[in-house]
Design a protein around this motif. Sequence first.
Motif, PDB file in Angstrom:
ATOM      1  N   LEU A   1       7.367  -2.975  -9.551  1.00 64.26           N
ATOM      2  CA  LEU A   1       6.865  -2.489 -10.472  1.00 64.26           C
ATOM      3  C   LEU A   1       5.311  -2.127 -11.074  1.00 64.26           C
ATOM      4  N   ARG A   2       5.353  -3.349 -10.823  1.00 65.80           N
ATOM      5  CA  ARG A   2       3.931  -3.467 -11.476  1.00 65.80           C
ATOM      6  C   ARG A   2       2.458  -2.204 -10.408  1.00 65.80           C
ATOM      7  N   LEU A   3       2.754  -2.068  -9.344  1.00 65.56           N
ATOM      8  CA  LEU A   3       2.012  -1.516  -7.922  1.00 65.56           C
ATOM      9  C   LEU A   3       2.507  -0.040  -8.754  1.00 65.56           C
ATOM     10  N   GLY A   4       3.787   0.358  -8.921  1.00 64.11           N
ATOM     11  CA  GLY A   4       3.347   1.258  -8.701  1.00 64.11           C
ATOM     12  C   GLY A   4       5.696   2.060  -8.617  1.00 64.11           C
ATOM     13  N   ALA A   5       6.287   1.114  -7.584  1.00 63.93           N
ATOM     14  CA  ALA A   5       7.457   1.352  -7.695  1.00 63.93           C
ATOM     15  C   ALA A   5       8.442   1.672  -8.935  1.00 63.93           C
ATOM     16  N   GLU A   6       9.351   2.138  -8.981  1.00 61.14           N
ATOM     17  CA  GLU A   6      10.397   2.783 -10.175  1.00 61.14           C
ATOM     18  C   GLU A   6      11.340   1.898 -10.500  1.00 61.14           C
ATOM     19  N   HIS A   7      12.213   1.204  -8.981  1.00 65.81           N
ATOM     20  CA  HIS A   7      13.080   1.419  -8.893  1.00 65.81           C
ATOM     21  C   HIS A   7      13.000  -0.549  -7.419  1.00 65.81           C
ATOM     22  N   TYR A   8      14.025  -1.167  -7.480  1.00 68.53           N
ATOM     23  CA  TYR A   8      13.855  -2.639  -6.380  1.00 68.53           C
ATOM     24  C   TYR A   8      15.112  -2.719  -6.220  1.00 68.53           C
ATOM     25  N   TYR A   9      15.604  -3.217  -4.701  1.00 65.44           N
ATOM     26  CA  TYR A   9      16.640  -3.447  -4.534  1.00 65.44           C
ATOM     27  C   TYR A   9      16.570  -4.343  -3.172  1.00 65.44           C
ATOM     28  N   ALA A  10      17.551  -5.490  -3.516  1.00 66.86           N
ATOM     29  CA  ALA A  10      17.893  -6.618  -2.430  1.00 66.86           C
ATOM     30  C   ALA A  10      18.781  -6.247  -1.311  1.00 66.86           C
ATOM     31  N   THR A  11      18.011  -6.486  -0.434  1.00 68.98           N
ATOM     32  CA  THR A  11      18.681  -5.941   0.733  1.00 68.98           C
ATOM     33  C   THR A  11      20.092  -7.036   1.139  1.00 68.98           C
TER      34      THR A  11
ATOM     35  N   MET B   1       0.893  -0.334   0.284  1.00 71.23           N
ATOM     36  CA  MET B   1      -0.088   0.016  -0.294  1.00 71.23           C
ATOM     37  C   MET B   1       0.857   1.295   0.022  1.00 71.23           C
ATOM     38  N   GLY B   2       2.097   1.420   0.743  1.00 68.90           N
ATOM     39  CA  GLY B   2       3.672   2.246   0.536  1.00 68.90           C
ATOM     40  C   GLY B   2       3.484   2.401  -1.473  1.00 68.90           C
ATOM     41  N   VAL B   3       3.457   1.388  -1.275  1.00 69.27           N
ATOM     42  CA  VAL B   3       3.831   1.697  -2.786  1.00 69.27           C
ATOM     43  C   VAL B   3       3.256   2.233  -3.972  1.00 69.27           C
ATOM     44  N   LYS B   4       1.895   2.066  -3.600  1.00 67.55           N
ATOM     45  CA  LYS B   4       0.845   2.171  -3.871  1.00 67.55           C
ATOM     46  C   LYS B   4       0.590   3.922  -4.174  1.00 67.55           C
ATOM     47  N   ILE B   5       0.518   4.168  -2.804  1.00 70.47           N
ATOM     48  CA  ILE B   5      -0.055   5.716  -2.765  1.00 70.47           C
ATOM     49  C   ILE B   5       1.048   6.556  -2.925  1.00 70.47           C
ATOM     50  N   ALA B   6       2.923   6.140  -2.650  1.00 69.90           N
ATOM     51  CA  ALA B   6       3.613   7.114  -2.987  1.00 69.90           C
ATOM     52  C   ALA B   6       3.821   7.663  -4.004  1.00 69.90           C
TER      53      ALA B   6
ATOM     54  N   SER C   1      14.878 -10.230  -1.352  1.00 68.17           N
ATOM     55  CA  SER C   1      14.737 -10.532  -2.786  1.00 68.17           C
ATOM     56  C   SER C   1      13.882  -9.426  -3.352  1.00 68.17           C
ATOM     57  N   LEU C   2      14.541 -10.432  -4.599  1.00 72.01           N
ATOM     58  CA  LEU C   2      13.688  -9.832  -5.756  1.00 72.01           C
ATOM     59  C   LEU C   2      12.518 -10.811  -5.966  1.00 72.01           C
ATOM     60  N   LYS C   3      12.005 -11.922  -5.273  1.00 71.97           N
ATOM     61  CA  LYS C   3      11.094 -12.532  -5.607  1.00 71.97           C
ATOM     62  C   LYS C   3       9.673 -11.185  -6.221  1.00 71.97           C
ATOM     63  N   LYS C   4       9.799  -9.949  -5.425  1.00 71.23           N
ATOM     64  CA  LYS C   4       8.289  -9.652  -5.209  1.00 71.23           C
ATOM     65  C   LYS C   4       8.568  -8.722  -6.519  1.00 71.23           C
ATOM     66  N   GLN C   5      10.007  -8.284  -6.741  1.00 70.46           N
ATOM     67  CA  GLN C   5      10.221  -7.046  -7.831  1.00 70.46           C
ATOM     68  C   GLN C   5       9.066  -7.194  -9.028  1.00 70.46           C
TER      69      GLN C   5
ATOM     70  N   CYS D   1      -7.601   7.670  -1.989  1.00 69.74           N
ATOM     71  CA  CYS D   1      -7.176   5.918  -2.425  1.00 69.74           C
ATOM     72  C   CYS D   1      -8.705   5.922  -4.047  1.00 69.74           C
ATOM     73  N   ALA D   2      -9.728   6.702  -3.653  1.00 71.46           N
ATOM     74  CA  ALA D   2     -10.816   6.438  -4.580  1.00 71.46           C
ATOM     75  C   ALA D   2     -10.883   7.262  -5.615  1.00 71.46           C
ATOM     76  N   ALA D   3     -10.331   8.332  -5.681  1.00 67.25           N
ATOM     77  CA  ALA D   3      -9.586   9.363  -6.335  1.00 67.25           C
ATOM     78  C   ALA D   3      -8.773   8.682  -7.671  1.00 67.25           C
ATOM     79  N   HIS D   4      -8.035   7.795  -7.424  1.00 59.29           N
ATOM     80  CA  HIS D   4      -6.834   7.337  -7.365  1.00 59.29           C
ATOM     81  C   HIS D   4      -7.530   6.000  -7.980  1.00 59.29           C
ATOM     82  N   GLY D   5      -7.975   5.333  -7.667  1.00 62.54           N
ATOM     83  CA  GLY D   5      -8.498   4.029  -8.074  1.00 62.54           C
ATOM     84  C   GLY D   5      -7.680   2.942  -7.306  1.00 62.54           C
ATOM     85  N   LEU D   6      -7.410   3.003  -6.223  1.00 60.39           N
ATOM     86  CA  LEU D   6      -6.136   2.731  -5.346  1.00 60.39           C
ATOM     87  C   LEU D   6      -7.331   1.452  -4.150  1.00 60.39           C
ATOM     88  N   GLY D   7      -6.578   0.540  -3.875  1.00 58.22           N
ATOM     89  CA  GLY D   7      -7.139  -0.389  -3.149  1.00 58.22           C
ATOM     90  C   GLY D   7      -5.905  -1.098  -2.715  1.00 58.22           C
TER      91      GLY D   7
END
Length: 347
Positions: free
Chosen positions: A216-226, A190-195, A208-212, A307-313
Amino acid sequence: MPTLAKAYVAVSAMSPLQPGTIERREPGEFEVQIAIKFIGICHSDIHTARGEWASVNYPVVVGHEIVGVVEAVGTKVTRHAVGDRVGVGCFVDSCRECDNCRAGEEQYCLSGATSTYNSMGRDGLPTAGGYSTSIVVDEKYVLRIPDGISLEVAAPLLCAGITMYSPLRNWNAGPGKRVAIIGMGGLGHMGVKIAAALGAEVTVLSQSLKKQEDALRLGAEHYYATSAPSTFEILRGHFDLIINTVSADTDVDEYLSLLALDGSMVLVGLPSKPLTQRAWSLVSFRRSLSGSKMGGIRQTQEMLNFCAAHGLGAEVEVIPASKINDAYERVLASDVRYRFVIDAATF
């Protein structure tokens, strides 16, 4: 007259939740009776049901991501009407008189907000949460669910959604800001979507990279494995805001090193051990380490409208009540993408 509601009840820390009934009071003058439709499963529910946090007054009914439809109102209710789509979050009352309550920050009530479950209400009885078919709450602590959000994806917004929205708004996430979300779970997704909807440049930091692909689909531009040591070199001094959603113990200094000048790291997860960090991690670049709970009623309504205005759930998996105990084990195994939601019609 009080009414009986079906519920799933924790009778002890060691027992699985089991079906039962609880008594709900008749709505008072300013109270709303809600027919519950869906309830999100929060990790806090598991901690409480299993007695892992503060003392628990068993039997207890947990659940604080509640959505439903108003089925009755008190004689002086003005904010809601029968048939309205509504929600209830992590608290159902507060003192209403302290500076924080007056400022619309009821979650920080100086007398302590009344939690939706395992707390003590004004009627002198323990509060019982949303793993049930109905609930009665003062109208001031009931939220409107906008028509643009379906109820099942709205339920987790009452905790996970507002827990992320509040720090993002309070720390001014938006265009030109580089925001990192640590953890890609019920809170993190939800943080990804809202941010992203706020216009920030969003990076996910996960073990890990398993949710990369999801991130990206939910709105992140970058993803790193810690787990990759190079991550902390590549991103050193990069972020304006980091929100840590995980409850696992982490190297705070390591993550503080990723903040730019005047950057802030905000904790919304609750590690089991006390935090330790070197003062130099803060003073070297005027960094801040802070924390945040959920938002107050005003901000929670703002979040729902946003969230309603931006189609988020939330990304949800709807389950019958009979699968609650299985869902608990799957949450602990991180086997959910990204929030379980209980269909109250199955109680």
